[in-house]
Design a protein around this motif. Sequence first.
Motif, mmCIF file in Angstrom:
data_model
loop_
_atom_site.group_PDB
_atom_site.id
_atom_site.type_symbol
_atom_site.label_atom_id
_atom_site.label_comp_id
_atom_site.label_asym_id
_atom_site.label_seq_id
_atom_site.Cartn_x
_atom_site.Cartn_y
_atom_site.Cartn_z
ATOM 1 N N ASP A 129 8.782 9.292 1.806
ATOM 2 C CA ASP A 129 8.749 7.909 1.334
ATOM 3 C C ASP A 129 10.170 7.368 1.449
ATOM 4 O O ASP A 129 11.136 8.028 1.040
ATOM 5 C CB ASP A 129 8.299 7.823 -0.127
ATOM 6 C CG ASP A 129 6.797 8.028 -0.267
ATOM 7 O OD1 ASP A 129 6.097 7.987 0.754
ATOM 8 O OD2 ASP A 129 6.333 8.228 -1.408
ATOM 9 N N GLU A 132 9.357 0.979 1.477
ATOM 10 C CA GLU A 132 9.557 -0.146 0.573
ATOM 11 C C GLU A 132 10.837 -0.847 0.996
ATOM 12 O O GLU A 132 11.866 -0.194 1.209
ATOM 13 C CB GLU A 132 9.700 0.329 -0.883
ATOM 14 C CG GLU A 132 8.398 0.779 -1.510
ATOM 15 C CD GLU A 132 8.546 1.041 -2.989
ATOM 16 O OE1 GLU A 132 8.747 2.215 -3.347
ATOM 17 O OE2 GLU A 132 8.496 0.060 -3.763
ATOM 18 N N THR A 181 12.852 4.092 0.895
ATOM 19 C CA THR A 181 13.177 2.801 0.292
ATOM 20 C C THR A 181 14.404 2.250 0.992
ATOM 21 O O THR A 181 15.428 2.929 1.098
ATOM 22 C CB THR A 181 13.480 2.940 -1.215
ATOM 23 O OG1 THR A 181 12.344 3.525 -1.861
ATOM 24 C CG2 THR A 181 13.783 1.583 -1.834
ATOM 25 N N VAL A 220 14.725 -3.174 -1.667
ATOM 26 C CA VAL A 220 14.891 -2.593 -3.005
ATOM 27 C C VAL A 220 16.145 -1.716 -2.991
ATOM 28 O O VAL A 220 16.237 -0.768 -2.213
ATOM 29 C CB VAL A 220 13.669 -1.749 -3.399
ATOM 30 C CG1 VAL A 220 13.877 -1.155 -4.791
ATOM 31 C CG2 VAL A 220 12.402 -2.595 -3.359
ATOM 32 N N ARG A 227 5.484 5.952 3.746
ATOM 33 C CA ARG A 227 5.511 4.545 3.361
ATOM 34 C C ARG A 227 6.952 4.049 3.314
ATOM 35 O O ARG A 227 7.888 4.824 3.197
ATOM 36 C CB ARG A 227 4.843 4.319 2.019
ATOM 37 C CG ARG A 227 5.405 5.129 0.882
ATOM 38 C CD ARG A 227 4.620 4.878 -0.404
ATOM 39 N NE ARG A 227 4.820 5.934 -1.380
ATOM 40 C CZ ARG A 227 4.228 5.966 -2.566
ATOM 41 N NH1 ARG A 227 3.399 4.992 -2.901
ATOM 42 N NH2 ARG A 227 4.448 6.958 -3.406
#
Length: 971
Positions: A904, A928, A906, A931, A926
Amino acid sequence: MTDAPDYKSTVFLPVTDFPMKAGLAQKEPAIAAKWEAMDLYGKLREKRAGRERFILHDGPPYANGDIHMGHAMNKVLKDIIVRSQSLLGKDAPYVPGWDCHGLPIEWKIEEEYRKKKLNKDEVPAAEFRAQCRAYADKWVGVQKDQFKRLGVMGDWADPYLTMKFDAEATIVGELLKFAESGQLYRGAKPVMWSPVEKTALAEAEVEYEDVTSTQIDVAFEIVEAPNAPELVGAYAVIWTTTPWTIPVNQAIAYGEEVEYVLVEAVAGNPAGVDADGALTMAAEPGDWGNLIFGKKLLIARELLDAAASRFRVSRWETHWSGKGTYLAGAITRHPMHALGGFFAKPRPLLPADHVTTDAGTGLVHMAPDHGEEDFLACKKLGIDPVFAVNDAGFYRDDWDWLPGQGSVINTKFNGPEGPICTDLRAAGALLSASDFKHSYPHSWRSKARIIYRCTPQWFIPMDKPQEGAVVDVEGGVMPTPIVTGNGPTLREIALDAIEQTRWVPERSTNRIRSMVEGRPDWVISRQRAWGVPIALYVHRKSGQYLVDPAVNARIIEAFKGAGADAWFGADHQALLGPDYDLNDYEVVNDILDVWFDSGSTHSFVVEGRYGEGVRADLYIEGSDQHRGWFQSSLLESCGTRGRAPYGAVLTHGFALDGTGKKMSKSLGNVVDPLKIMSESGADILRVWVASTDYFDDVRIGKEVLAGSSDAYRKLRNTFRYMLGALSDYDEETEAVSYAEMPELERYMLHRLAQLDAELRAVVDKAAKSENWLEFSRYTRAIFDFANSDLSAFFFDIRKDCLYCDAKSDLKRRAYRTLLDTLFHALVRYVAPIIPFTAEEVWQSRFPSDEDSVHFLEWPEVDHHWINSHLNDKWGELRYQREQVNEAIEPFRREKVIRSSLEADVTMGEMLPSDGVNFAEIAIVARIEMGVGDGIIVKPSDWHKCGRCWRLLPEVEEDGTLCHRCDEVLKG
């Protein structure tokens, strides 16, 4: 808990028989045999018939031995260019050829004679020429097979050979064109002469090596000096590194603006050393150096210190000084004047522009037999050559000094204890003799020193105004050339033709221009047996050669029937015809310079096969050919057609070993192309050639070849992947239009269009590119695209789509449509570079006994695919993808995660990801965005799909299926 199902059989993995291991050394001969059986070259000519023609005229190698790396580099480069022009849709024939005359072959036969203790001169000339012909024919066959093994495609069934009768007839016809236009003369001028091979040499047949010679200073007594009476009884001092020319001296040259001084050595301490033990003065009696004492010596002021060092003099007493103009009318006598005859004649001092104060004494001894500048300066005063040195380098038997002695190139003969120095010392004229290291010309065949020697030779003048010369004022092919009356010289016509020719790289223009600007008249005669004779008749009384078109026509017809032997065994009265009496004429039996042979090849290869007035688009050879084939072809064509025989010339460097040294058998650093092909394959060697910056010298060794092999392996794997991914592709049912394609596919079409434009700039001269024929750029662009754009990016992203999407899915169909487009483009692009592999790839997908990848033309690439918006957007996405990969790598190394799919991420920066799933692009679980700062990576808490291995929110536990895979299996 039961074991998770195995979904491996449900994944659409690539399927291909195309092997990862190339095995080129075994496969390539079979592919070559297939090409020959199907007459690939002949069929290609049929398919390109009527198209725009591109002619690369092959420079002829000598037919005498196995090919070396220079041959391989040259032939592969030519083949790449010819194949690339064919790929553009042009009719690009390639007629390979061989230079079969001249010393390289004749010397080999003579070596065989020497082994058998036979004398060439005792063998009938016809028999000797037949052996030369057989030797050449043998090596033509050997080299032909070796060139074919390199993958060079050409008219191997009908190559051109300078020893074919038609070729010899054309060569003699070209010579007679010069004769008919008055561009020949016979004169005695110093030429480069090999005493070992007993023939004149061209500049291109000479190489320079460092040697140690004997430098001597010799005193010539001044007996007259009308403008400086003080000089009478003094000695003019000359310096030379060729003592053997002193017996042929006829004058001394001075510089009119040079300041000269009359000096006398002052003796010092009889011991010859100062308090510190250093030598300070002239040697004393008992040493030959005592010849300096009691003599007043004339030397250039600037060179006085250098002379003092050679004479071991620390102090001079000056008696006179003055400019060289004071030496006008002065006379010296030869040190060996007591011998009488030739040596009793006065030796005048004469002004000459070539006198400098760079070395020596500022006074230059003149031997018109053995120096072009000497010859020209002496000629003005009516001083003629005396031909004292024979063709073997010995003084004539009737010469007054050292009769029958030599060889003049022998270092001992010229040394301090040799007969020349010994006699000069006895005559009181030798002031010094010592070692001198310098560069000296050698025959590149025998490796022996050469000399400049005045002999009667045939010349083509460079600066004679050519009344009625044929001049091509536009530099192109003129069906009706203009006949001018303003008389441009051959040099002027050639220099103009140079300016109208495209030289690649551009800097090579300066090299050829400077060589033509400074070259002397072209010596076209050789005193040999094997070659095309200078088929002329010279009138015994007038000394003029016969110019009669009817006689010339009969000569040419005779050559067509029997080649050069038609001249040596001719009924010359029959050739002369009824209008002339053979008794009035001398039959010339000198042989044409082999460079005239090769310089004439454009006439019987290009014009002979494609029509009168046609010229080659391109010549390609090594940089040494600016003084060889490029120049001889230029002069021959300019003298007979008023223009260059080529539109462009490419110059490449030489192949060096892996450390940058010249290859040499004695050094044991020769890299053999035949061995490379037998071990690794020709395509690996071709990758090396195409990847080098061949405009300069290039290196080849184990490490370099390892790099070529690695690059080849990666490209091969790219093709292997595409073949597997397209194994069941059906264009009719699967093809997707550009408008339907996802953005990533459209971006890749954009990159393909960019690549296509870059490659065209290299191969298509119509592109007006500075990078024309720079195939290192071409090859690098292909390899970078295959590795960076495809394997490491596009294929990496889309393998999930290929393996796991439904066969009917639009994205998968779009991907395979693009793969098909890429395949058809790439296999064509690489075909000129790696023709064997390209054929293997093509036949793996489209097997056929009658078809070939080399029949294909340049791929159809729509340049409307170029999209600056996609370029900018995806350029940023690719950059960010690399940043994400770098951030993930430490977690992989520490085995926190096993693959990027488990991460994951960010990111603190918003990406231009509208319409793009960046998690799919970065191949992570994933993403994001926007952020925090920087890039943060952590293991994903999602579960892994048992079929596609992606971690997705809908997967309830590891091993179960995601929505997509579930739908595919149900479907």
